[in-house]
Design a protein around this motif. Structure first.
Motif, short mmCIF file in Angstrom:
data_model
loop_
_atom_site.label_atom_id
_atom_site.label_comp_id
_atom_site.label_asym_id
_atom_site.label_seq_id
_atom_site.Cartn_x
_atom_site.Cartn_y
_atom_site.Cartn_z
N ILE A 138 32.54 42.35 39.75
CA ILE A 138 33.91 42.17 40.23
C ILE A 138 34.63 41.07 39.45
CG2 ILE A 138 35.34 41.56 42.21
CD1 ILE A 138 33.16 42.86 43.97
N CYS A 139 34.02 39.90 39.37
CA CYS A 139 34.71 38.79 38.70
C CYS A 139 34.21 38.58 37.28
CB CYS A 139 34.54 37.51 39.51
SG CYS A 139 32.86 36.88 39.52
N ARG A 140 33.10 39.24 36.94
CA ARG A 140 32.53 39.14 35.59
C ARG A 140 31.98 37.76 35.28
NH1 ARG A 140 31.38 44.13 33.98
NH2 ARG A 140 32.91 45.51 34.91
N PHE A 174 26.71 41.29 44.00
CA PHE A 174 27.99 40.63 43.74
C PHE A 174 27.98 39.28 44.43
CE2 PHE A 174 28.62 45.18 44.14
CZ PHE A 174 29.14 45.49 42.90
N HIS A 175 28.85 38.40 43.97
CA HIS A 175 29.07 37.19 44.75
C HIS A 175 29.58 37.60 46.12
CE1 HIS A 175 29.72 35.69 40.51
NE2 HIS A 175 28.76 34.91 40.94
N MET A 176 29.10 36.91 47.11
CA MET A 176 29.51 37.25 48.48
C MET A 176 31.03 37.25 48.60
SD MET A 176 28.53 35.26 51.98
CE MET A 176 29.80 34.01 51.78
N HIS A 177 31.66 36.24 48.03
CA HIS A 177 33.12 36.15 48.13
C HIS A 177 33.80 37.32 47.44
CE1 HIS A 177 32.33 31.59 48.49
NE2 HIS A 177 32.37 32.15 49.68
N CYS A 178 33.23 37.73 46.33
CA CYS A 178 33.84 38.82 45.56
C CYS A 178 33.79 40.12 46.35
CB CYS A 178 33.12 38.99 44.23
SG CYS A 178 33.38 37.63 43.10
N ILE A 179 32.63 40.45 46.88
CA ILE A 179 32.49 41.73 47.56
C ILE A 179 33.28 41.72 48.87
CG2 ILE A 179 30.30 41.20 48.77
CD1 ILE A 179 31.32 44.59 47.15
ZN LIG Z 1 31.83 37.61 41.46
#
Ligand SMILES: [Zn+2]
Ligand SMILES: [Zn+2]
Ligand SMILES: [Zn+2]
Length: 93
Positions: A26-28, A56-61
């Protein structure tokens, strides 16, 4: 030599599925770094793995899932996102 070809294909498919670059889809940003919103890696910004084995990072997902366009699906494989091992789905209210 059908068997050989099949075998080769299987390997290729497996390789394709591997997270070759260890970055959040998601954020790369790298998995061992934080999402784009956080500054310091660690417990504040953990990784979440889904049933589909994408991480994914929890925040991203979480941010992704909240967007209507996501349809609550994994951005990588379009399966319905579910955190791995979270059978207690009803518990989240
Ligand atoms: Zn991320
Ligand atoms: Zn974060
Ligand atoms: Zn996925």
């Amino acid at each position: 030599m059908k068997v050989t070809i099949k075998h080769w294909r299987a390997v290729a498919a497996w390789r394709w599925d591997m997270p070759e670059d260890d970055v959040c889809g998601i954020c790369r940003n790298p998995y061992d770094s934080t999402c784009s919103k956080c500054k310091f890696p660690g417990d504040e910004c953990p990784l979440l793995m889904g049933d589909c084995n994408h991480s994914f990072h929890m925040h991203c997902i979480f941010h992704w899932i909240k967007q209507e366009a996501s349809q609550e699906r994994c951005p990588m494989c379009r399966q319905v996102w579910k955190a791995k091992g979270s059978d207690a789905r009803d518990a989240e209210s």
